[in-house]
Design a protein around this motif. Structure first.
Motif, PDB file in Angstrom:
ATOM      1  N   SER A  14      71.209 100.375  60.399  1.00  0.00           N
ATOM      2  CA  SER A  14      70.204 100.552  59.367  1.00  0.00           C
ATOM      3  C   SER A  14      70.897 101.602  58.090  1.00  0.00           C
ATOM      4  O   SER A  14      70.761 101.371  57.051  1.00  0.00           O
ATOM      5  N   ALA A  15      71.204 102.356  58.634  1.00  0.00           N
ATOM      6  CA  ALA A  15      71.323 103.730  57.720  1.00  0.00           C
ATOM      7  C   ALA A  15      72.447 103.589  56.496  1.00  0.00           C
ATOM      8  O   ALA A  15      72.144 103.392  55.429  1.00  0.00           O
ATOM      9  N   LEU A  16      73.623 103.218  57.542  1.00  0.00           N
ATOM     10  CA  LEU A  16      74.280 102.209  56.736  1.00  0.00           C
ATOM     11  C   LEU A  16      74.005 101.695  56.491  1.00  0.00           C
ATOM     12  O   LEU A  16      75.047 101.311  55.283  1.00  0.00           O
ATOM     13  N   GLY A  17      74.137 100.514  56.550  1.00  0.00           N
ATOM     14  CA  GLY A  17      73.696  99.453  55.443  1.00  0.00           C
ATOM     15  C   GLY A  17      72.948  99.900  53.992  1.00  0.00           C
ATOM     16  O   GLY A  17      72.814  99.709  52.979  1.00  0.00           O
ATOM     17  N   SER A  18      71.684 100.660  54.309  1.00  0.00           N
ATOM     18  CA  SER A  18      70.851 100.797  53.415  1.00  0.00           C
ATOM     19  C   SER A  18      71.911 102.181  52.448  1.00  0.00           C
ATOM     20  O   SER A  18      71.667 102.121  51.334  1.00  0.00           O
ATOM     21  N   ARG A  19      72.952 102.346  52.590  1.00  0.00           N
ATOM     22  CA  ARG A  19      74.525 102.521  51.960  1.00  0.00           C
ATOM     23  C   ARG A  19      74.997 102.180  50.915  1.00  0.00           C
ATOM     24  O   ARG A  19      76.758 102.436  51.035  1.00  0.00           O
ATOM     25  N   GLY A  20      74.556 100.550  51.931  1.00  0.00           N
ATOM     26  CA  GLY A  20      75.905  99.888  51.356  1.00  0.00           C
ATOM     27  C   GLY A  20      77.189  99.411  51.793  1.00  0.00           C
ATOM     28  O   GLY A  20      78.010  98.783  51.547  1.00  0.00           O
ATOM     29  N   VAL A  21      77.098  99.778  53.747  1.00  0.00           N
ATOM     30  CA  VAL A  21      77.981  99.717  54.122  1.00  0.00           C
ATOM     31  C   VAL A  21      77.656  98.620  55.666  1.00  0.00           C
ATOM     32  O   VAL A  21      76.565  98.501  55.442  1.00  0.00           O
ATOM     33  N   ARG A  22      78.765  97.688  55.310  1.00  0.00           N
ATOM     34  CA  ARG A  22      78.283  96.120  55.436  1.00  0.00           C
ATOM     35  C   ARG A  22      78.551  96.862  57.796  1.00  0.00           C
ATOM     36  O   ARG A  22      79.694  96.835  58.409  1.00  0.00           O
ATOM     37  N   ALA A  23      77.397  96.949  58.282  1.00  0.00           N
ATOM     38  CA  ALA A  23      77.409  96.909  58.916  1.00  0.00           C
ATOM     39  C   ALA A  23      76.532  96.896  60.035  1.00  0.00           C
ATOM     40  O   ALA A  23      75.455  95.680  59.844  1.00  0.00           O
ATOM     41  N   ALA A  24      76.478  96.694  61.895  1.00  0.00           N
ATOM     42  CA  ALA A  24      75.653  96.198  62.185  1.00  0.00           C
ATOM     43  C   ALA A  24      75.499  96.428  63.770  1.00  0.00           C
ATOM     44  O   ALA A  24      76.696  97.021  64.095  1.00  0.00           O
ATOM     45  N   ALA A  25      74.588  96.339  64.227  1.00  0.00           N
ATOM     46  CA  ALA A  25      74.097  97.504  65.473  1.00  0.00           C
ATOM     47  C   ALA A  25      74.959  95.687  66.503  1.00  0.00           C
ATOM     48  O   ALA A  25      75.308  94.547  66.484  1.00  0.00           O
ATOM     49  N   TYR A  26      75.569  96.254  67.706  1.00  0.00           N
ATOM     50  CA  TYR A  26      75.785  95.870  69.553  1.00  0.00           C
ATOM     51  C   TYR A  26      75.176  95.881  69.946  1.00  0.00           C
ATOM     52  O   TYR A  26      75.752  96.898  70.605  1.00  0.00           O
ATOM     53  N   HIS A  27      74.733  95.815  71.332  1.00  0.00           N
ATOM     54  CA  HIS A  27      73.781  96.331  72.541  1.00  0.00           C
ATOM     55  C   HIS A  27      73.341  95.425  73.857  1.00  0.00           C
ATOM     56  O   HIS A  27      73.005  94.274  72.836  1.00  0.00           O
ATOM     57  N   ALA A  28      73.207  95.879  74.473  1.00  0.00           N
ATOM     58  CA  ALA A  28      72.790  95.265  75.155  1.00  0.00           C
ATOM     59  C   ALA A  28      71.383  94.464  75.311  1.00  0.00           C
ATOM     60  O   ALA A  28      70.343  93.305  75.531  1.00  0.00           O
ATOM     61  N   GLY A  29      70.624  95.151  74.629  1.00  0.00           N
ATOM     62  CA  GLY A  29      69.035  95.021  74.422  1.00  0.00           C
ATOM     63  C   GLY A  29      69.594  93.025  73.291  1.00  0.00           C
ATOM     64  O   GLY A  29      67.776  92.939  72.257  1.00  0.00           O
ATOM     65  N   VAL A  31      69.691  89.728  71.993  1.00  0.00           N
ATOM     66  CA  VAL A  31      70.392  87.981  72.444  1.00  0.00           C
ATOM     67  C   VAL A  31      71.773  87.485  72.288  1.00  0.00           C
ATOM     68  O   VAL A  31      72.557  88.031  71.860  1.00  0.00           O
ATOM     69  N   ASP A  32      71.868  87.492  73.167  1.00  0.00           N
ATOM     70  CA  ASP A  32      73.652  86.427  73.199  1.00  0.00           C
ATOM     71  C   ASP A  32      74.376  86.293  71.861  1.00  0.00           C
ATOM     72  O   ASP A  32      74.962  86.294  71.818  1.00  0.00           O
ATOM     73  N   ASP A  33      72.763  84.994  71.628  1.00  0.00           N
ATOM     74  CA  ASP A  33      73.870  84.706  70.012  1.00  0.00           C
ATOM     75  C   ASP A  33      73.993  85.151  69.244  1.00  0.00           C
ATOM     76  O   ASP A  33      74.424  86.057  67.966  1.00  0.00           O
ATOM     77  N   ASP A  34      72.683  86.889  69.018  1.00  0.00           N
ATOM     78  CA  ASP A  34      73.257  87.205  68.102  1.00  0.00           C
ATOM     79  C   ASP A  34      74.558  88.175  68.680  1.00  0.00           C
ATOM     80  O   ASP A  34      75.043  89.054  67.261  1.00  0.00           O
ATOM     81  N   ARG A  35      74.609  89.000  69.446  1.00  0.00           N
ATOM     82  CA  ARG A  35      75.787  89.495  69.787  1.00  0.00           C
ATOM     83  C   ARG A  35      77.368  88.829  69.201  1.00  0.00           C
ATOM     84  O   ARG A  35      77.542  89.092  69.457  1.00  0.00           O
ATOM     85  N   ALA A  36      76.583  87.936  69.764  1.00  0.00           N
ATOM     86  CA  ALA A  36      78.088  86.754  69.910  1.00  0.00           C
ATOM     87  C   ALA A  36      78.559  86.849  68.018  1.00  0.00           C
ATOM     88  O   ALA A  36      79.403  86.832  67.914  1.00  0.00           O
ATOM     89  N   ARG A  37      77.133  86.879  66.773  1.00  0.00           N
ATOM     90  CA  ARG A  37      77.374  86.529  65.498  1.00  0.00           C
ATOM     91  C   ARG A  37      77.762  87.757  64.738  1.00  0.00           C
ATOM     92  O   ARG A  37      78.441  87.786  64.359  1.00  0.00           O
ATOM     93  N   VAL A  38      77.621  89.053  65.836  1.00  0.00           N
ATOM     94  CA  VAL A  38      78.108  90.280  65.308  1.00  0.00           C
ATOM     95  C   VAL A  38      79.903  90.405  65.341  1.00  0.00           C
ATOM     96  O   VAL A  38      80.435  90.809  65.284  1.00  0.00           O
ATOM     97  N   GLN A  39      80.089  89.680  66.598  1.00  0.00           N
ATOM     98  CA  GLN A  39      81.090  89.792  67.211  1.00  0.00           C
ATOM     99  C   GLN A  39      82.175  89.062  66.414  1.00  0.00           C
ATOM    100  O   GLN A  39      83.319  89.607  65.779  1.00  0.00           O
ATOM    101  N   ALA A  40      81.579  88.159  65.790  1.00  0.00           N
ATOM    102  CA  ALA A  40      82.257  87.367  64.812  1.00  0.00           C
ATOM    103  C   ALA A  40      82.571  87.648  63.000  1.00  0.00           C
ATOM    104  O   ALA A  40      83.779  87.546  62.743  1.00  0.00           O
ATOM    105  N   ALA A  41      81.353  87.893  62.842  1.00  0.00           N
ATOM    106  CA  ALA A  41      82.070  88.548  62.046  1.00  0.00           C
ATOM    107  C   ALA A  41      82.469  89.711  61.633  1.00  0.00           C
ATOM    108  O   ALA A  41      83.227  90.602  60.863  1.00  0.00           O
ATOM    109  N   TRP A  42      82.671  90.314  63.209  1.00  0.00           N
ATOM    110  CA  TRP A  42      83.823  92.169  62.524  1.00  0.00           C
ATOM    111  C   TRP A  42      84.843  91.488  62.982  1.00  0.00           C
ATOM    112  O   TRP A  42      85.760  91.529  62.311  1.00  0.00           O
ATOM    113  N   VAL A  43      85.424  90.150  63.717  1.00  0.00           N
ATOM    114  CA  VAL A  43      87.119  90.039  63.946  1.00  0.00           C
ATOM    115  C   VAL A  43      87.029  89.439  62.455  1.00  0.00           C
ATOM    116  O   VAL A  43      88.132  89.473  62.196  1.00  0.00           O
ATOM    117  N   ALA A  44      85.895  88.328  61.600  1.00  0.00           N
ATOM    118  CA  ALA A  44      86.311  87.919  60.177  1.00  0.00           C
ATOM    119  C   ALA A  44      86.743  88.955  59.618  1.00  0.00           C
ATOM    120  O   ALA A  44      87.250  88.634  58.110  1.00  0.00           O
TER     121      ALA A  44
END
Length: 140
Positions: A14-29, A31-44
């Motif tokens: 969140s702090a990185l995002g507020s500074r204009g960095v395209r960032a996302a969290a990735y952790h066990a908390g 849901v699977d779909d959100d993690r998959a979206r982060v992974q896909a956005a990272w790879v792309a």
């Protein structure tokens, strides 16, 4: 970036995002779909930074990573080496950084006490991070 806890991954992304960095969290908390979206956005390459807990950061696999940062002290030198090895898998130059506080060792000690290896690996990575090569515990 590797963080100690889910809470830290959320706060740092969140702090990185507020500074204009395209960032996302990735952790066990998450849901699977959100993690998959982060992974896909990272790879792309739609994300510049994935901020992950160590356990889930190991699932992130991308050959053209240029930079790996630890936002806390790792549990061991071996873990640091493995996690840092996520950078430059394509053979091009990459960098790693370790940002830590002495208090990180206190937080990590609880996790390390549960490991069969105990606190020895944590003490070793502490010495490494502090730039001490002594084997007597680095003075503390």
């Amino acid at each position: 970036m590797y963080c100690y806890s889910r809470k830290e991954t959320d706060a740092l992304s969140s702090a990185l995002g507020s500074r204009g960095v395209r960032a996302a969290a990735y952790h066990a908390g998450m849901v699977d779909d959100d993690r998959a979206r982060v992974q896909a956005a990272w790879v792309a390459n739609r994300l510049q930074v994935v901020v992950a807990t160590v356990a889930f950061g190991l699932g992130i696999d991308k050959p053209d990573v240029r930079f790996v940062a630890h936002y806390c002290l790792p549990k061991s030198v071996e873990g640091y080496y493995q996690e840092s090895g996520r950078a430059g898998r394509d053979g091009r130059p990459a960098r790693v950084a370790l940002f830590f506080s002495p208090n990180d060792a206190i937080r990590m000690a609880a996790l390390c006490n549960r490991d069969r290896a105990g606190l020895a690996p944590l003490r070793e990575v502490q010495r490494y991070a502090m730039g001490s090569s002594s084997s007597d515990g680095g003075g503390g």
